[in-house]
Design a protein around this motif. Structure first.
Motif, PDB file in Angstrom:
ATOM      1  N   ASN A  28       0.850  -1.112  -0.072  1.00  0.00           N
ATOM      2  CA  ASN A  28      -0.113   0.154  -0.145  1.00  0.00           C
ATOM      3  C   ASN A  28       1.003   1.500  -0.270  1.00  0.00           C
ATOM      4  O   ASN A  28       2.108   1.135   0.672  1.00  0.00           O
ATOM      5  N   PRO A  29       0.238   2.206  -0.667  1.00  0.00           N
ATOM      6  CA  PRO A  29       0.715   3.525  -0.586  1.00  0.00           C
ATOM      7  C   PRO A  29       1.826   4.446   0.283  1.00  0.00           C
ATOM      8  O   PRO A  29       2.653   5.017   0.455  1.00  0.00           O
ATOM      9  N   ASN A  30       0.727   4.200   1.308  1.00  0.00           N
ATOM     10  CA  ASN A  30       0.862   4.999   3.245  1.00  0.00           C
ATOM     11  C   ASN A  30       1.407   6.153   2.638  1.00  0.00           C
ATOM     12  O   ASN A  30       0.537   6.856   1.836  1.00  0.00           O
ATOM     13  N   GLY A  31       1.847   7.492   3.080  1.00  0.00           N
ATOM     14  CA  GLY A  31       2.723   8.412   2.515  1.00  0.00           C
ATOM     15  C   GLY A  31       1.964   9.728   3.674  1.00  0.00           C
ATOM     16  O   GLY A  31       1.157   9.227   4.321  1.00  0.00           O
ATOM     17  N   ALA A  32       2.153  11.207   3.947  1.00  0.00           N
ATOM     18  CA  ALA A  32       1.521  11.312   4.558  1.00  0.00           C
ATOM     19  C   ALA A  32      -0.264  11.495   4.647  1.00  0.00           C
ATOM     20  O   ALA A  32      -1.003  11.659   4.298  1.00  0.00           O
ATOM     21  N   MET A  33      -0.642  12.031   5.814  1.00  0.00           N
ATOM     22  CA  MET A  33      -1.888  11.978   6.194  1.00  0.00           C
ATOM     23  C   MET A  33      -2.164  13.163   5.468  1.00  0.00           C
ATOM     24  O   MET A  33      -3.878  12.786   4.636  1.00  0.00           O
ATOM     25  N   ASP A  34      -1.936  13.747   5.864  1.00  0.00           N
ATOM     26  CA  ASP A  34      -2.588  15.724   6.050  1.00  0.00           C
ATOM     27  C   ASP A  34      -1.477  15.872   4.390  1.00  0.00           C
ATOM     28  O   ASP A  34      -0.771  16.699   4.615  1.00  0.00           O
ATOM     29  N   GLN A  35      -1.848  15.349   2.771  1.00  0.00           N
ATOM     30  CA  GLN A  35      -0.817  15.643   2.329  1.00  0.00           C
ATOM     31  C   GLN A  35      -0.530  17.464   2.274  1.00  0.00           C
ATOM     32  O   GLN A  35       0.656  17.711   1.258  1.00  0.00           O
ATOM     33  N   THR A  36      -1.608  18.250   2.046  1.00  0.00           N
ATOM     34  CA  THR A  36      -1.555  19.842   2.457  1.00  0.00           C
ATOM     35  C   THR A  36      -1.077  20.320   2.628  1.00  0.00           C
ATOM     36  O   THR A  36       0.061  20.881   2.918  1.00  0.00           O
ATOM     37  N   ALA A  37      -0.642  19.679   3.966  1.00  0.00           N
ATOM     38  CA  ALA A  37      -0.121  20.626   5.214  1.00  0.00           C
ATOM     39  C   ALA A  37       1.587  19.774   4.631  1.00  0.00           C
ATOM     40  O   ALA A  37       2.507  21.037   5.286  1.00  0.00           O
ATOM     41  N   MET A  38       2.040  18.998   4.302  1.00  0.00           N
ATOM     42  CA  MET A  38       3.183  19.141   3.867  1.00  0.00           C
ATOM     43  C   MET A  38       3.399  19.274   3.361  1.00  0.00           C
ATOM     44  O   MET A  38       4.885  19.884   3.220  1.00  0.00           O
ATOM     45  N   LYS A  39       2.566  19.786   1.954  1.00  0.00           N
ATOM     46  CA  LYS A  39       3.203  20.776   0.903  1.00  0.00           C
ATOM     47  C   LYS A  39       3.536  21.859   0.980  1.00  0.00           C
ATOM     48  O   LYS A  39       3.899  22.214   0.843  1.00  0.00           O
ATOM     49  N   ILE A  40       2.539  22.194   2.441  1.00  0.00           N
ATOM     50  CA  ILE A  40       2.797  24.046   2.697  1.00  0.00           C
ATOM     51  C   ILE A  40       4.173  23.909   3.349  1.00  0.00           C
ATOM     52  O   ILE A  40       4.326  25.220   3.481  1.00  0.00           O
ATOM     53  N   ALA A  41       4.444  23.097   4.273  1.00  0.00           N
ATOM     54  CA  ALA A  41       5.143  23.010   4.737  1.00  0.00           C
ATOM     55  C   ALA A  41       6.702  23.329   3.939  1.00  0.00           C
ATOM     56  O   ALA A  41       7.683  23.308   4.413  1.00  0.00           O
ATOM     57  N   ASN A  42       6.192  21.981   2.489  1.00  0.00           N
ATOM     58  CA  ASN A  42       7.409  21.639   1.701  1.00  0.00           C
ATOM     59  C   ASN A  42       7.717  23.349   1.375  1.00  0.00           C
ATOM     60  O   ASN A  42       8.919  24.324   1.200  1.00  0.00           O
ATOM     61  N   ALA A  43       6.536  24.082   1.190  1.00  0.00           N
ATOM     62  CA  ALA A  43       6.342  25.259   0.183  1.00  0.00           C
ATOM     63  C   ALA A  43       7.062  26.323   1.013  1.00  0.00           C
ATOM     64  O   ALA A  43       7.842  27.474   0.399  1.00  0.00           O
ATOM     65  N   LEU A  44       7.042  26.163   2.690  1.00  0.00           N
ATOM     66  CA  LEU A  44       7.596  27.780   3.948  1.00  0.00           C
ATOM     67  C   LEU A  44       8.677  27.506   3.502  1.00  0.00           C
ATOM     68  O   LEU A  44      10.256  28.752   3.891  1.00  0.00           O
TER      69      LEU A  44
END
Lengths: 244, 317
Positions: free
Chosen positions: B23-39
């Motif tokens: 199974n793919p697993n991955g961050a539960m909250d993909q949006t928060a992951m992306k915002i953290a990275n954008a920051l």
């Protein structure tokens, strides 16, 4: 072979499922396997293709498709319908492998042999014979990495799952649940009737292809003795008999 | 680091292997992951540390630009409160601790330049069942030392940067979770369909990265035939024989045989995963077109955030 009947429906907003029927049958599964082969390595928007007994689910990249098309679901649906309608089953694009799986049917590896013997009024020898004489198809892989659901098991040994699953089934355990047979690739809770154990590692994270089985594989079980089981060297054993 | 109970390395997930039961697993909250990275000026899909509460305490060994997004666990940097959704400059010896779970269930820590994590099958996400991926295929524990890929020594003293990202486009602040109908939606008795749409469902303590178990009115199917196993996904709402529901999450098994009554839309996953035990969910049915539109909109906003952050960071990096 004539085009088959099927239904397509969304499985959420980033997946779609094609359903060919609703029973465990080799015929239905062949349709799944055929479409699965057609789609592999083909479409840029597809993230995963997951065969079931009589379904195929496609996980697609919604955002990438939407950057080009007005509806991701409609786009993938029409791609699938085109594929199904233009390809008949005689055109199998991928060879099916035949795998030989060594299994030790020793009583210490077969805690549920007695249950099957009582249920069907057969001897352990008969169970073994009936289990090894068939060539099984891998209908699908799921539940655990590398857990291949195989069928169809002879009616004379097909037995319902345990009513209370075990909290731990050791990796390598070979079992029967209804008309299916399978092998636990990892230690896991489980409710299948265990009749033997394979020394093979079905799931190995160190390998570039960590899972031994692939959907559509043909499988034969081959009995080995307890001593052979103990002496078994996995690295010197190649399961794949042929790729034809 | 002092260990949290379920902190792990995650990214977008490991795709291409579900046909093998991986199974793919991955961050539960993909949006928060992306915002953290954008920051921190990262590619949005860069692996991050996912934290749940109680979370790890972290000691930094070298200068870096980091960020926190997602849940608010009352982060304290060297004893001083730092808010979410900001970039932080940290230096050797700085300590990050999480005092209290104020809002949400999953927080994300991103580091500019990324973390040195070996990939398994093309992804850094952690698969605890397979014991592979992420940090040694497991949750983080005390003493784990995770390397930052980049060496940044010129960032100056430890401080939070002055600007922050507005995340209101992604979190509704209410508990309404939109779904599209599942395959077995029409199997439900009309009364049960109405209950699904109108009654609250409570998230029970039996909830984790595999699934959130709900408690609510017992739903009934018109016919009780057993289903044949087929693929399920993140957000699939399954109906157990006892009439209760489970929503499958990031660590879901690839296949299942329970009726699929509904499917949470991808755009509402972030809202959903940040709910806590005891919170009520109100399901709201929507069309596939609405679901797609919602995600397309979110992606646009994320892209704008990424651009704005990159602009703000150009003098620092």
């Amino acid at each position: 072979m004539t085009p088959t009947s099927y239904q397509i429906y969304p499985s959420g907003d980033n997946a779609l499922t094609i359903q060919f029927g609703d029973s465990i049958s080799l015929d239905l599964n062949n349709h799944v396997f055929h479409l699965y082969n057609l789609l592999r390595n083909k479409q840029p928007f597809i993230k995963d293709i997951i065969p079931g007994y009589c379904t195929l689910t496609i996980i697609y990249d919604l955002l990438s498709i939407r950057s080009v098309h007005a509806s991701a679901f409609d786009f993938i649906q029409s791609e699938i319908e085109t594929l199904i309608n233009h390809h008949h089953q005689s055109e199998t694009t991928r060879p099916q492998r035949l795998l030989k799986i060594p299994v030790c049917y020793h009583v210490s590896f077969a805690p549920d042999a007695e249950k099957i013997m009582k249920h069907h009024q057969v001897s352990f020898e008969q169970i073994i014979y009936l289990h090894i004489e068939k060539t099984y198809s891998v209908f699908m892989i799921g539940f655990l990495p590398g857990f291949a659901y195989m069928g169809v098991v002879d009616k004379k040994i097909a037995t319902p799952r345990l009513s209370t699953p075990r909290s731990l089934v050791p990796a390598g355990s070979v079992g029967i649940a209804g008309e299916q047979t399978g092998i636990y690739p990892l230690d896991s809770p489980g409710g299948w009737n265990i009749i033997g154990r394979t020394p093979l590692k079905l799931f190995d994270i160190k390998k570039p292809e960590p899972v031994l089985f692939q959907p559509g594989d043909q499988v034969k079980f081959s009995p080995i003795s307890f001593d052979e089981f103990q002496a078994f060297k996995p690295t010197s054993f190649n399961s794949v008999i042929n790729e034809s | 680091m002092k260990a949290g109970i379920a902190d792990s390395i995650q990214d977008e997930g490991r795709f291409g292997f579900q046909h093998l039961g991986i199974n793919p697993n991955g961050a539960m909250d993909q949006t928060a992951m992306k915002i953290a990275n954008a920051l921190v000026g990262n590619d949005l899909r860069e692996p991050v540390v996912e934290l749940s509460f109680p979370a790890s305490s972290i000691q930094f060994e070298k200068t870096a630009l980091i960020s926190l997004s997602g849940a608010d666990f009352s982060a304290m940097l060297n004893g001083a409160a730092v808010g979410n959704n900001k970039a932080l400059i940290i230096n050797r010896g700085d300590e990050l601790k999480f005092k209290k779970s104020l809002l949400g269930s999953f927080a994300y820590l991103a580091v500019h330049g990324g973390l040195r994590i070996a990939q398994w099958l093309g992804s850094a996400s952690t698969n605890t069942k397979a014991k592979a991926g992420g940090w040694q295929g497991r949750f983080l524990k005390k003493g784990d030392e995770i390397e930052f890929i980049k060496d940044l020594s010129r960032l100056g003293e430890t401080r939070a940067l002055s600007w922050r990202v507005n995340v209101s486009d992604f979190y509704s602040g209410n508990n309404i979770i939109r779904c599209v109908e599942g395959r077995e939606w029409t199997d439900l008795e009309k009364v049960s369909q109405d209950q699904f749409k109108k009654k609250p469902f409570i998230i029970t303590q039996h909830s984790d990265r595999m699934g959130y178990r709900l408690k609510g009115p017992a739903l009934k199917r018109k016919n009780k035939t057993e289903l044949i196993s087929s693929a399920v996904t993140f957000g699939t709402v399954q109906l157990f024989p006892d009439g209760q529901l489970i929503i499958l999450m990031a660590d879901h098994q690839t296949t299942g045989g329970y009726p699929r009554v509904a499917q949470v839309i991808t755009a509402d996953r972030s809202n959903l995963v940040q709910l806590k035990q005891g919170d009520e969910i109100l399901f709201s049915m929507c069309s596939l077109a609405e679901a797609e539109k919602a995600l397309v909109y979110q992606a646009k906003v994320l892209q704008q955030i990424k651009t704005a952050c990159a602009f703000n960071l150009r003098e620092i990096l």
